[in-house]
Design a protein around this motif. Structure first.
Motif: not given
Lengths: 250, 81
Positions: A58-67
């Motif tokens: 489980l990773k702290r993550s997010k979709l790139p803002t550009a996406v």
């Protein structure tokens, strides 16, 4: 449509140490965003001396803002910001063959696979006899990252078997012009993913090198001690996530 | 040791991980392993984890990824084994 990233590297450590470091690589100072690691399955075959392992990170993550900026709002569902400040699951398979001195690994994302599916595959190969304790022996690794976006074809944020796939239906109604722009959106997303992969790969390598160095200087005990410390330091964030219920995914 | 995604499983996971690392470094990596000596502890850990995965709906995600992996590239990890 698929994009590839490939790279080769050699660790100046014997094959057995590298495989141990692979199991011990999270968390490390270069990957503090990894919140947890669980073993889903593990099987050992005595006859062939192979070990298969499936783990869930489980990773702290997010979709790139550009996406996020490219994605049509309708695809993000009712809460358009839900792609931000979130966490992502990664499924990892590894197969270690001690006799041939090879380890094959595969890591793939479980979230947002319709928007961007990222599959990282690595092959680790011992330089000499895998069991030799020659400190001069080394381990070569080749890495391939495959990125593909199926946005619009089969978009699913979460697989919900019961729910009818409304997006699939709407995709079939797309005209020529719209499907052309859909393809260009997919290409853009893959390009962003590729950029991200080429940025994170050196970091992953540094993390492995760090764990290997600690194994050499302080042994298993030193690595475990550091993992516990990083875990404690990371707990603050974990607590916030829990209290906000971010882990309730469906 | 890395944490479990389910805090209630941390204790049993730590016991399993310790067992595994000892077996892996002292037996498996020396070519001296005859069986998975930590299997009984894994059963305990897995019982706790399975419940957590189910509660969070992650079991479905994993199953789907497995099917997908099979469709496209089953040969990858099985190769040579």
């Amino acid at each position: 449509m698929v994009k590839f990233y490939t790279q080769s590297y050699t660790y100046d450590y014997p094959f057995p140490t590298v495989t141990l470091a692979y199991f011990l690589r999270y968390p490390n100072p270069f990957s503090t965003h990894v919140l947890s690691t669980d073993v889903i399955s593990r099987s050992f075959d005595a006859e062939s001396q192979t070990l298969h392992t499936t783990r869930l990170h489980l990773k702290r993550s997010k979709l790139p803002t550009a996406v996020l900026n490219i994605l049509p709002r309708s695809l993000l569902g009712t809460s358009a910001s839900s792609g931000n400040d979130s966490q992502a699951y990664i499924l990892e398979h590894s197969a270690i063959d001690l006799r041939t001195g090879t380890m094959r690994t595969e890591n793939r994302n479980l979230d947002w696979t319709g928007v961007l599916s990222v599959v990282e595959r690595q092959t680790y190969t011992a330089s000499g006899a895998p069991l030799a304790s020659d400190p001069e022996s080394h381990t070569a690794v080749s890495t391939t990252v495959t990125l593909s976006s199926r946005l619009g074809q089969r978009f699913k944020r979460r697989p919900t078997a019961a729910a009818p796939d409304a997006d699939e239906d709407s995709a079939s109604k797309l005209g020529f012009f719209k499907s052309w722009s859909q393809a260009s959106i997919q290409r853009s997303i893959e390009a962003i993913g590729l950029k991200r992969a080429s940025k994170s790969q050196p970091n992953a390598k540094e993390g492995m090198k760090h764990v290997l160095e600690r194994l050499r200087s302080g042994g298993l005990g030193a690595v475990l001690e550091e993992m516990r410390r990083l875990q404690r330091e990371g707990q603050g964030f974990g607590f916030i996530c829990w209290s906000h219920g971010w882990l309730r995914r469906v | 040791m890395s944490a479990s995604l389910a805090p209630e499983c941390n204790e049993v996971k730590e016991r399993y991980d310790s067992c595994f690392l000892k077996w892996y470094s002292e037996k498996f990596l020396r070519g001296a392993a005859r069986s998975d000596e930590c299997a009984p502890l894994f059963v305990e850990y897995k019982a706790c984890l399975n419940k957590a995965l189910k509660d969070r709906g992650i079991d479905v995600l994993i199953e789907e990824a497995r099917v997908e992996s099979k469709e496209s590239d089953d040969t990858w990890l099985r190769k040579g084994s």
